[in-house]
Scaffold this motif. Structure first.
Motif, PDB file in Angstrom:
ATOM      1  N   ARG A  37       4.441  16.922  72.307  1.00 34.39           N
ATOM      2  CA  ARG A  37       3.920  18.380  72.544  1.00 34.39           C
ATOM      3  C   ARG A  37       4.536  19.206  73.760  1.00 34.39           C
ATOM      4  NH1 ARG A  37       1.227  19.356  77.804  1.00 34.39           N
ATOM      5  NH2 ARG A  37       0.757  16.132  77.424  1.00 34.39           N
ATOM      6  N   CYS A  38       5.157  20.394  74.065  1.00 32.67           N
ATOM      7  CA  CYS A  38       5.890  20.021  75.514  1.00 32.67           C
ATOM      8  C   CYS A  38       5.386  20.558  76.498  1.00 32.67           C
ATOM      9  CB  CYS A  38       6.113  21.947  75.321  1.00 32.67           C
ATOM     10  SG  CYS A  38       7.347  22.270  76.666  1.00 32.67           S
ATOM     11  N   PRO A  39       5.882  19.758  77.772  1.00 31.76           N
ATOM     12  CA  PRO A  39       5.716  19.273  78.590  1.00 31.76           C
ATOM     13  C   PRO A  39       5.161  20.576  79.487  1.00 31.76           C
ATOM     14  CG  PRO A  39       7.572  18.299  79.198  1.00 31.76           C
ATOM     15  CD  PRO A  39       7.345  18.742  77.603  1.00 31.76           C
ATOM     16  N   HIS A  40       5.576  21.531  78.949  1.00 28.99           N
ATOM     17  CA  HIS A  40       5.114  22.982  80.171  1.00 28.99           C
ATOM     18  C   HIS A  40       3.783  23.898  79.734  1.00 28.99           C
ATOM     19  CE1 HIS A  40       6.359  27.957  79.469  1.00 28.99           C
ATOM     20  NE2 HIS A  40       6.145  26.842  81.102  1.00 28.99           N
ATOM     21  N   LEU A  41       2.939  23.847  78.914  1.00 30.74           N
ATOM     22  CA  LEU A  41       2.209  24.019  78.133  1.00 30.74           C
ATOM     23  C   LEU A  41       1.538  23.886  77.601  1.00 30.74           C
ATOM     24  CD1 LEU A  41       2.528  28.097  79.035  1.00 30.74           C
ATOM     25  CD2 LEU A  41       1.549  26.428  80.422  1.00 30.74           C
ATOM     26  N   GLY A  42       2.038  22.475  76.544  1.00 33.60           N
ATOM     27  CA  GLY A  42       1.995  21.967  75.466  1.00 33.60           C
ATOM     28  C   GLY A  42       2.041  22.727  73.447  1.00 33.60           C
ATOM     29  N   CYS A  43       2.822  22.916  73.622  1.00 41.44           N
ATOM     30  CA  CYS A  43       3.244  23.940  72.929  1.00 41.44           C
ATOM     31  C   CYS A  43       3.769  22.679  71.689  1.00 41.44           C
ATOM     32  CB  CYS A  43       3.942  24.939  72.255  1.00 41.44           C
ATOM     33  SG  CYS A  43       3.273  26.371  73.160  1.00 41.44           S
ATOM     34  N   SER A  44       3.927  22.438  70.187  1.00 43.52           N
ATOM     35  CA  SER A  44       4.431  21.184  69.551  1.00 43.52           C
ATOM     36  C   SER A  44       5.640  21.790  68.916  1.00 43.52           C
ATOM     37  CB  SER A  44       3.646  21.664  68.032  1.00 43.52           C
ATOM     38  OG  SER A  44       4.286  20.702  67.428  1.00 43.52           O
ATOM     39  N   VAL A  45       6.438  21.287  69.439  1.00 38.59           N
ATOM     40  CA  VAL A  45       7.914  20.830  69.998  1.00 38.59           C
ATOM     41  C   VAL A  45       8.652  20.383  68.851  1.00 38.59           C
ATOM     42  CG1 VAL A  45      10.443  20.587  70.887  1.00 38.59           C
ATOM     43  CG2 VAL A  45       8.091  20.929  71.953  1.00 38.59           C
ATOM     44  N   PRO A  46       8.999  21.302  67.780  1.00 36.64           N
ATOM     45  CA  PRO A  46      10.179  20.790  66.398  1.00 36.64           C
ATOM     46  C   PRO A  46      11.394  20.712  67.066  1.00 36.64           C
ATOM     47  CG  PRO A  46      10.604  23.129  66.339  1.00 36.64           C
ATOM     48  CD  PRO A  46       9.043  22.757  67.742  1.00 36.64           C
ATOM     49  N   TRP A  47      12.406  19.276  66.029  1.00 32.16           N
ATOM     50  CA  TRP A  47      13.553  19.627  66.169  1.00 32.16           C
ATOM     51  C   TRP A  47      14.446  19.886  64.821  1.00 32.16           C
ATOM     52  CZ3 TRP A  47      16.705  16.572  67.767  1.00 32.16           C
ATOM     53  CH2 TRP A  47      18.061  16.214  67.686  1.00 32.16           C
ATOM     54  N   GLU A  48      15.307  19.973  65.647  1.00 32.41           N
ATOM     55  CA  GLU A  48      16.437  21.194  64.909  1.00 32.41           C
ATOM     56  C   GLU A  48      17.336  20.042  64.496  1.00 32.41           C
ATOM     57  OE1 GLU A  48      17.413  24.672  67.143  1.00 32.41           O
ATOM     58  OE2 GLU A  48      15.207  25.759  67.058  1.00 32.41           O
ATOM     59  N   GLU A  49      17.622  20.007  62.922  1.00 33.43           N
ATOM     60  CA  GLU A  49      18.774  19.068  62.761  1.00 33.43           C
ATOM     61  C   GLU A  49      19.944  19.674  63.257  1.00 33.43           C
ATOM     62  OE1 GLU A  49      20.009  15.527  61.655  1.00 33.43           O
ATOM     63  OE2 GLU A  49      18.437  15.396  62.057  1.00 33.43           O
ATOM     64  N   LYS A  50      19.959  20.895  62.647  1.00 34.56           N
ATOM     65  CA  LYS A  50      21.817  21.119  62.708  1.00 34.56           C
ATOM     66  C   LYS A  50      22.346  20.919  64.583  1.00 34.56           C
ATOM     67  CE  LYS A  50      22.508  24.009  59.109  1.00 34.56           C
ATOM     68  NZ  LYS A  50      22.711  25.390  58.187  1.00 34.56           N
ATOM     69  N   ALA A  51      20.785  21.846  65.676  1.00 34.60           N
ATOM     70  CA  ALA A  51      21.640  21.733  66.825  1.00 34.60           C
ATOM     71  C   ALA A  51      21.245  20.723  67.731  1.00 34.60           C
ATOM     72  CB  ALA A  51      20.470  22.896  66.973  1.00 34.60           C
ATOM     73  N   ARG A  52      21.084  19.785  66.634  1.00 38.09           N
ATOM     74  CA  ARG A  52      20.909  18.216  67.293  1.00 38.09           C
ATOM     75  C   ARG A  52      19.766  18.201  68.433  1.00 38.09           C
ATOM     76  NH1 ARG A  52      20.338  13.926  64.132  1.00 38.09           N
ATOM     77  NH2 ARG A  52      20.961  12.237  65.933  1.00 38.09           N
ATOM     78  N   ARG A  53      19.035  18.877  68.335  1.00 37.16           N
ATOM     79  CA  ARG A  53      17.544  19.238  69.669  1.00 37.16           C
ATOM     80  C   ARG A  53      16.950  19.570  69.113  1.00 37.16           C
ATOM     81  NH1 ARG A  53      19.501  25.096  72.673  1.00 37.16           N
ATOM     82  NH2 ARG A  53      19.024  26.300  70.965  1.00 37.16           N
ATOM     83  N   PHE A  54      15.416  19.234  70.128  1.00 30.91           N
ATOM     84  CA  PHE A  54      14.148  19.638  70.231  1.00 30.91           C
ATOM     85  C   PHE A  54      13.883  21.126  70.730  1.00 30.91           C
ATOM     86  CE2 PHE A  54      14.244  15.132  70.036  1.00 30.91           C
ATOM     87  CZ  PHE A  54      13.226  15.115  69.013  1.00 30.91           C
ATOM     88  N   VAL A  55      13.596  22.195  70.704  1.00 29.79           N
ATOM     89  CA  VAL A  55      12.908  23.312  70.458  1.00 29.79           C
ATOM     90  C   VAL A  55      11.485  23.973  70.727  1.00 29.79           C
ATOM     91  CG1 VAL A  55      14.309  26.295  70.850  1.00 29.79           C
ATOM     92  CG2 VAL A  55      15.889  23.753  70.511  1.00 29.79           C
TER      93      VAL A  55
END
Length: 111
Positions: A37-55
């Motif tokens: 859960r994103c601490p901004h507004l609670g959206c589900s945050v997916p992992w982007e393997e190629k970018a090596r980050r959660f967006v």
């Protein structure tokens, strides 16, 4: 229980949908359980393997592999669930997430 320590390669990010978290095994072998859960507004945050980050798909906040905030509007890092290693097994307590402002080394569980 998330699984055996050996089930997770160093540098891996594994989604655990039933637990609402990602189990991260850092390059040095330590573990973090990051809330989805994103601490901004609670959206589900997916992992982007190629970018090596959660967006976050809602407002574009991004987080590194340790859950540290990289770009706002989120106000802080992704929340954690406590991890412990017992008899070679990775156990995650999903009863309540731990709010944090940023990554700190003592948040990592080690075997």
């Amino acid at each position: 229980m998330a699984g055996a320590v050996g089930d997770f390669a160093n540098g891996s990010v594994t989604a655990v949908p039933a637990g609402r978290f990602y189990l991260v095994r850092l390059e040095d072998g330590g573990f973090l359980a990051l809330h989805r859960r994103c601490p901004h507004l609670g959206c589900s945050v997916p992992w982007e393997e190629k970018a090596r980050r959660f967006v976050c798909p809602c407002h574009g906040s991004s987080f590194d592999v340790r859950g540290d905030l990289q770009s706002p509007p989120a106000p802080r890092a992704l929340d954690l669930f406590p991890v412990r290693i017992e008899n070679g097994l990775v156990k995650v307590d999903v009863s309540r997430p731990i709010e944090r402002s940023r990554f700190e080394e003592d948040q990592v569980a080690r075997s």
